[in-house]
Write a protein that holds these residues in place. Structure first.
Motif: not given
Length: 221
Positions: A146-147, A157, A160-163, A149-150, A36
């Motif tokens: 994660a996808v 916007h 922040s989003r997790s990768e 939620k992304y 993140l």
């Protein structure tokens, strides 16, 4: 006589299985499951793992802190802990069972012993395939979450989003290696009954000469 193809398959299965176990163990202890980073603090990034969370700063360095209590941990991460530990134990047990079942181990040379070694090899293959599925389940589910939620449009916007972290890719590699090792052990058992020596008896009909010199062939029923 041992089939050389079976020996090669067994050695490859053992090496690949050991590689899968090391990758699974590494993915279990690594904190880089999800990464993140925020645009407001570009010098910092956060890493989330099964046992601890870390903060990476380009100037200060990396600081990790284990979770204070398991009660506050999300059920998804708790289940991932359990499945990863089960996968590590199952894969190790499968490798230990495969060692005495290998053709290069000089034991159990009798017919009953060969059946025992074949049973151990099949059991080891089943355990390795189970270990691969156990490690693929939590890794894939956390990646799927994660996808989702992304790409969630309801999330602002600015948030922040997790990768994906490195541990997810290592976990996928571990699951694939475990399953490949199990398939190799299964394949080495397919023609084991043909690789063992067999005694072949040839029955020859005796010829009996009569008084006039002609041959008379007797047959047995």
């Amino acid at each position: 006589m041992t089939n050389p193809c079976n020996v090669v398959l067994e050695i490859l299965g053992m090496l690949i299985g050991m590689g899968g176990w090391f990758c699974s163990l590494a993915a279990t202890v690594m904190p880089q499951w999800l990464s993140l980073s925020t645009e407001l603090m570009a010098l910092e990034s956060f890493e989330q793992g099964l046992w601890e969370s870390c903060v990476f700063h380009e100037v200060v360095g990396t600081e990790c802190r284990p979770y204070d209590t398991i009660l506050g941990l999300e059920p998804t991460w708790m289940l991932a802990r359990i499945l990863m530990c089960l996968s590590d134990a199952t894969c190790l047990l499968g490798l230990l069972l495969a060692i005495p079942a290998m053709s290069q181990i000089n034991c159990c040379k009798s017919e009953e012993g060969r059946r025992t070694k074949r049973g151990l090899k099949i059991t080891a293959a089943v355990f390795l395939c189970m270990a691969g599925l156990l490690v693929l389940a939590p890794v894939s589910y956390i990646a799927h979450d994660a996808v989702v939620k992304y790409f969630d449009e309801t999330t602002p916007h600015v948030v922040s989003r997790s990768e994906f972290g490195d541990a997810l890719f290592i976990g996928w590699a571990a699951g694939l290696l475990d399953i490949v090792a199990g398939v190799l052990f299964f394949t080495s058992c397919t023609d084991s009954r043909y690789s063992e020596p067999h005694l072949v008896y040839h029955h020859q009909r005796p010829d009996i000469r009569t008084v006039d010199g002609s041959r008379k062939r007797t047959e047995y029923v």
